[in-house]
Write an enzyme that holds these catalytic residues in place. Sequence first.
Site, PDB file in Angstrom:
ATOM      1  N   HIS A 118       0.835  -1.213   0.000  1.00 23.48           N
ATOM      2  CA  HIS A 118       0.000   0.000   0.000  1.00 23.48           C
ATOM      3  C   HIS A 118       0.862   1.251   0.000  1.00 23.48           C
ATOM      4  O   HIS A 118       1.985   1.257   0.511  1.00 23.48           O
ATOM      5  CB  HIS A 118      -0.982   0.010   1.172  1.00 23.48           C
ATOM      6  CG  HIS A 118      -0.353   0.131   2.536  1.00 23.48           C
ATOM      7  ND1 HIS A 118      -0.167   1.336   3.162  1.00 23.48           N
ATOM      8  CD2 HIS A 118       0.099  -0.814   3.401  1.00 23.48           C
ATOM      9  CE1 HIS A 118       0.379   1.137   4.351  1.00 23.48           C
ATOM     10  NE2 HIS A 118       0.558  -0.160   4.519  1.00 23.48           N
ATOM     11  N   ASP A 147       6.166   1.545   6.600  1.00 24.67           N
ATOM     12  CA  ASP A 147       4.771   1.146   6.431  1.00 24.67           C
ATOM     13  C   ASP A 147       4.071   2.088   5.450  1.00 24.67           C
ATOM     14  O   ASP A 147       3.422   3.033   5.857  1.00 24.67           O
ATOM     15  CB  ASP A 147       4.086   1.170   7.798  1.00 24.67           C
ATOM     16  CG  ASP A 147       2.682   0.610   7.792  1.00 24.67           C
ATOM     17  OD1 ASP A 147       2.325  -0.092   6.840  1.00 24.67           O
ATOM     18  OD2 ASP A 147       1.941   0.893   8.752  1.00 24.67           O
ATOM     19  N   GLU A 181      -5.241   1.459   2.780  1.00 23.89           N
ATOM     20  CA  GLU A 181      -4.971   0.387   3.737  1.00 23.89           C
ATOM     21  C   GLU A 181      -5.018   0.886   5.171  1.00 23.89           C
ATOM     22  O   GLU A 181      -5.533   0.192   6.062  1.00 23.89           O
ATOM     23  CB  GLU A 181      -3.602  -0.243   3.448  1.00 23.89           C
ATOM     24  CG  GLU A 181      -3.313  -1.520   4.231  1.00 23.89           C
ATOM     25  CD  GLU A 181      -2.686  -1.288   5.596  1.00 23.89           C
ATOM     26  OE1 GLU A 181      -2.613  -2.255   6.384  1.00 23.89           O
ATOM     27  OE2 GLU A 181      -2.274  -0.140   5.899  1.00 23.89           O
ATOM     28  N   GLU A 182      -4.507   2.094   5.410  1.00 23.10           N
ATOM     29  CA  GLU A 182      -4.426   2.588   6.777  1.00 23.10           C
ATOM     30  C   GLU A 182      -5.787   2.938   7.367  1.00 23.10           C
ATOM     31  O   GLU A 182      -5.897   3.187   8.572  1.00 23.10           O
ATOM     32  CB  GLU A 182      -3.501   3.813   6.843  1.00 23.10           C
ATOM     33  CG  GLU A 182      -2.043   3.528   6.508  1.00 23.10           C
ATOM     34  CD  GLU A 182      -1.333   2.668   7.553  1.00 23.10           C
ATOM     35  OE1 GLU A 182      -1.995   2.261   8.527  1.00 23.10           O
ATOM     36  OE2 GLU A 182      -0.138   2.400   7.395  1.00 23.10           O
ATOM     37  N   GLU A 206       4.327  -6.128   3.432  1.00 20.54           N
ATOM     38  CA  GLU A 206       4.437  -5.274   4.612  1.00 20.54           C
ATOM     39  C   GLU A 206       5.789  -5.546   5.264  1.00 20.54           C
ATOM     40  O   GLU A 206       6.404  -6.599   5.030  1.00 20.54           O
ATOM     41  CB  GLU A 206       3.304  -5.574   5.597  1.00 20.54           C
ATOM     42  CG  GLU A 206       1.926  -5.130   5.136  1.00 20.54           C
ATOM     43  CD  GLU A 206       1.618  -3.678   5.471  1.00 20.54           C
ATOM     44  OE1 GLU A 206       2.539  -2.954   5.923  1.00 20.54           O
ATOM     45  OE2 GLU A 206       0.460  -3.268   5.270  1.00 20.54           O
ATOM     46  N   HIS A 393       3.981   4.511  12.004  1.00 13.85           N
ATOM     47  CA  HIS A 393       3.022   5.443  12.611  1.00 13.85           C
ATOM     48  C   HIS A 393       3.698   6.394  13.590  1.00 13.85           C
ATOM     49  O   HIS A 393       3.031   7.026  14.405  1.00 13.85           O
ATOM     50  CB  HIS A 393       1.871   4.714  13.303  1.00 13.85           C
ATOM     51  CG  HIS A 393       1.075   3.830  12.395  1.00 13.85           C
ATOM     52  ND1 HIS A 393      -0.124   3.263  12.761  1.00 13.85           N
ATOM     53  CD2 HIS A 393       1.295   3.420  11.121  1.00 13.85           C
ATOM     54  CE1 HIS A 393      -0.607   2.549  11.765  1.00 13.85           C
ATOM     55  NE2 HIS A 393       0.255   2.617  10.750  1.00 13.85           N
TER      56      HIS A 393
END
Length: 427
Positions: A118, A147, A181-182, A206, A393
């Site tokens: 993603h 990510d 995706e998030e 991932e 994140h």
Amino acid sequence: MVSRLKLSVALLSLVLMCQVSYAQLDTTVFESATAQKEAMVATMAKLVSIESGSGDREGLEEIAALVASELQALGGEVELLEAGDDVYRMFDTPEQLGPMVHARFMGSGDKNILLIAHMDTVYLRGMIAEQPFRIDGNRAYGLGISDDKQGVALIIHVIAMLQALDFDDYGTLTVLINGDEEISSPGSRAVLTRLGTEHDAVFSVEPTRIDNDSLSLATSGIGAVTMLVKGRASHAGAAPEMGRNALYEMAHQLLQLDDLSDPDVGFKVNWTLAQVGTNRNVIPADAVATADVRMLRLEDFERLESRIEERISNRLIPDTEISLRFENRRPPLQATDASRALAAHGQQIYEELGMTLVVNDQAEGGGTDAAFAALETEAPVIERFGLQGFGAHSNNDEYVLLDSIEPRLYLLARMIMDVSTGAVEVK
């Protein structure tokens, strides 16, 4: 920077080649991986430089155009897909979702393989100033680099490797890079599920962890419950008895609902968000609470609704109203015999590098798009083919390990090649 990078490539190559015999290591494939390292670092830098939060349509269009052009330059049949009428709308779904990049590479064989990653991130526009792309020793930093922009770059450069090796023994090699995706893939989940049924193996790129060089065969499912309490506003000083305090009723309900978890079966319910009140001197008329739900079995989430409905019938304050909303944000990914067998082959490939690959078949806390791809297929679906990364994140400490590039390129390329040629059987 370039000279240091070349030196690290040479040193890693020497170390790995000293650890194993040439009979074990496919040196041609490994040398191809080494040749891609510098270009992959440059690709990650370009991807990180584009801010592409899940709600940033402009940024997502820009990064999708870049990814599409890279895949098209490699000979792929590329199209940008928009979310259709089957969007699964949740409380945080933006009005306009980002596009998906869909590419197909046609080969001469009969095995169809799907690669997914993603391109969206959790970050807001402007935050890149706090963490632009940079290299510090063995680490490459940047917003979204772990990510999952490394995953996008790795797919691009694995395909470049296969082309450099003149390998096209697959039937169709399909790539899907989504931009939602998030936020639990509201627009791409149906596409992922459909593509999963059309392929013989699915590899999700991932990141793996810096302290656990691994593949994953299972992840938790993710759900959410939103509880809305409707009371009646009134002056808190002059006439509080005329109000119906939504805050009190919400607190009462949350205390009644604090034991919904069942750790023995991996079912976790935690109330994590609450919003209530408008002014200090007003009895609040509305309150909203949201729970995060993690599950290993979808049926546990499906039973949750009746359990909560039964309990909320016990009210503290008369004349209050309660409504509930349940969101199935992600199904669990479950390990299968097929995924275990194929992951074991990945371990053998890593042994050629003199390295150990851990295979986790017990669910981890995070969710994955791989679970959507696995939802209606018996084909093996494997997660965490990406680089070793840390700080997802996090707006000041997200990075990947540069010395994981060659091993991970080698692993994914060999898995594609071995599935394609039948060197490993997929069921």
